[in-house]
Design an enzyme around this catalytic site. Structure first.
Site, PDB file in Angstrom:
ATOM      1  N   ARG A   1      40.705  32.541  28.112  1.00 33.10           N
ATOM      2  CA  ARG A   1      40.319  33.427  27.010  1.00 33.10           C
ATOM      3  C   ARG A   1      40.758  32.916  25.645  1.00 33.10           C
ATOM      4  NH1 ARG A   1      41.481  36.675  31.516  1.00 33.10           N
ATOM      5  NH2 ARG A   1      39.653  37.878  32.139  1.00 33.10           N
TER       6      ARG A   1
ATOM      7  N   ASP B   1      45.140  50.278  39.349  1.00 31.09           N
ATOM      8  CA  ASP B   1      44.166  49.352  38.801  1.00 31.09           C
ATOM      9  C   ASP B   1      43.629  49.857  37.462  1.00 31.09           C
ATOM     10  OD1 ASP B   1      42.780  46.976  38.701  1.00 31.09           O
ATOM     11  OD2 ASP B   1      41.035  47.733  39.788  1.00 31.09           O
TER      12      ASP B   1
ATOM     13  N   ASN C   1      48.847  45.450  36.723  1.00 30.73           N
ATOM     14  CA  ASN C   1      49.360  46.239  37.847  1.00 30.73           C
ATOM     15  C   ASN C   1      49.627  45.380  39.073  1.00 30.73           C
ATOM     16  OD1 ASN C   1      46.085  47.496  37.661  1.00 30.73           O
ATOM     17  ND2 ASN C   1      46.682  45.957  39.140  1.00 30.73           N
TER      18      ASN C   1
END
Length: 525
Positions: free
Chosen positions: A290, A467, A418
């Protein structure tokens, strides 16, 4: 399959401005020819050379492999691809007419497919060579091409007809090629002060500035003239998901493309100035990145085999190459690097036993300076928050994006996600002194970039098994708190709830529920 033949090994970069579209084909073709002639001199056919032969069934298998692994770049017809050179026609035949089949076989084996070189079986590469021979007019025979470089080297070249016509009249003198300015000749080193206050024309970090605003002050394009914009040039990135934000400095775009390619492009003309292509180990698939970062005259790039490399901004040459994550444990990197205070910081991702890490490397040497786990061990501070689980059964805390930085308080901010294994955290274990909050999942971590010290943390959502990551950028801004202008860190989770905490201490300020979720009924700071 041959869109990046100019990259022959990990870390090598091609230099010189190269026009895209038709000119790129010519330049790549010349380079391919020079390389091939250096390794395999043209020779006359003689009786000691094994006649060239391939079977129809072998070419058919090659056609299937081509459709699966090559057509996306070279085109369905071998000469109509948007991203790579033609593999049939006069130009191709002239390049390979005097080479043994081994030359083409070895080049394909070492560089193709572009996103995973060397990943196909040797028999498939031999079938692809047979298919290319068939499509360029070489008749089949009774014997299949062997899938062995040594045996292929002893086989005769296809010896296609030499192209007719062309050439220059005797004593013709060509005028010099028009000179063109290369922006890399005047590119300046990037200082720490430039990262703190970048020039308006530059984009030097993932979100442009340390505070992660993602905002450009340029105002030449506005609501009144945006409809008048027209395409000045285009450049096709390597096929695959491309999520990286380019670095822009002194008129040069540094772009990360899928398959671990980094390209330097002239922002004014779209010319390719250099390209770095990483050769991944066999069996290691490429992953998205990214962002990348820049400091001095170096670019810092995370790789799909869990290294960070420093590239020379002028040439693309590798300055240093440092492993960060253990591939055997499943540690990867998909975010990108953050550079501050002479440290290159990057977070890992993956389902490794014991969790992930944020690692800092010395920008000058690449040596590891410190490493912080995103999940504490049982005996570490916060280790009691994992329901009594041993370290090997704790996982998650992936760092999906580059961090942000506050130079005033000298703090770098990262947001682990998470867990991957929800069962052990679902029900609270009745073990004295433990809970199932699961630090540092869904947490803002404030780290001292000089030492790696965890200065403070704020967990936005305990028991991170949902999530619903709080893994997005941490923005630093000034807001009124109790009537006093205060530096704060602002971030948001997947529930579209915004949390605001003080930059210096991590103390909770407030939250904003955007009204897009129904799972959270109350916020208890």
């Amino acid at each position: 399959m041959m869109g990046s033949v100019s990259q022959k090994s990990r870390g090598r970069a091609r230099m010189g401005p190269v026009r895209f579209a038709s000119t790129t084909v010519v330049v790549l073709g010349v380079f391919l020819l020079v390389v091939s002639r250096d390794r395999y001199p043209l020779h006359a056919q003689d009786s000691a050379v094994v006649p060239l032969s391939y079977t129809v069934s072998q070419a058919d298998a090659g056609e299937e492999a081509y459709a699966e692994s090559c057509a996306s770049c070279h085109g369905d017809n071998l000469d109509d691809g948007e991203f790579a050179v033609p593999l049939k026609g006069v130009a191709f035949r002239q390049m390979w007419r005097g080479q043994s089949p081994e030359a083409l076989f070895s080049l394909m084996q070492s560089t193709m497919p572009q996103d995973r070189p060397g990943s196909l079986p040797d028999e498939t590469y031999a079938s692809l060579v047979a298919f290319l021979f068939q499509e360029n007019g070489t008749s089949s025979g009774n014997e299949a091409l062997p899938a062995d470089a040594t045996r292929l080297e002893a086989i005769a070249s296809p010896n296609w007809r030499r192209a007719e016509g062309g050439g220059l009249a005797p004593n013709t003198v060509l005028p010099p090629w028009p000179s063109r300015t290369n922006p890399l000749d005047r590119i300046e080193a990037v200082s720490e002060s430039m990262l703190t206050e970048p020039p308006d024309d530059d984009w030097l970090l993932w979100r442009r500035t340390y505070d992660a605003y993602g905002y450009s002050p340029l105002d030449q394009i506005n609501t009144e003239n945006v409809s008048d914009l027209r395409v000045a040039w285009t450049w096709s990135l390597p096929p695959g998901p491309n999520e990286s934000t380019p670095i822009v400095h002194d008129g040069v775009l540094f772009v990360h493309g899928f398959g671990d390619h980094v390209q330097a492009i002239d922002a004014q003309t779209g010319d390719l100035l250099w390209q770095y292509s990483r050769r991944l180990p066999r069996g290691v698939p490429p992953s998205i990145k990214r962002g990348l970062s820049i400091l001095g005259d170096q670019l810092f790039v995370a790789t799909s085999d869990s290294h960070v490399v420093a590239l020379d901004t002028r040439t693309g040459d590798v300055r240093w190459d440092q492993p960060v994550g253990d591939l055997s444990r499943g540690l990867r990197m998909t975010g990108g690097t953050l550079v501050a205070r002479g440290k290159v910081m990057v977070g890992t991702t993956g389902r490794a036993e014991g969790g992930n890490y944020i690692v800092a490397l010395d920008a000058a040497s690449g040596e590891e300076a410190w490493r912080v786990g995103t999940i504490p061990a049982p005996d570490d501070p916060g280790g009691h928050t994992w329901n009594g689980l041993p370290r090997a059964e704790r996982n998650g805390g992936s760092v999906w994006i580059p961090g942000s930085y506050d130079p005033v308080h000298n703090l770098a901010f990262f947001g682990p996600g998470n867990t991957y294994d929800t069962g052990p955290l679902r029900d609270l274990a009745r073990v004295p002194g433990t809970n199932n909050d699961a630090l540092y999942l869904d947490t803002t971590l404030a780290l001292n970039p000089d030492t790696g010290e965890l200065v403070w943390y704020f967990q936005h959502q305990a028991n991170g098994q949902w999530d619903l990551d709080w893994a997005f950028e941490r923005q630093i801004m000034t807001l009124p708190v109790d009537g006093v202008e205060t530096s704060v860190v602002v971030t948001v989770g997947k529930q579209s709830i915004v949390d605001i905490v003080e930059t210096a201490t991590g103390d909770y300020v407030s939250s904003i529920d955007m009204g897009l979720q129904t799972g959270i009924i109350a916020i208890d700071p």
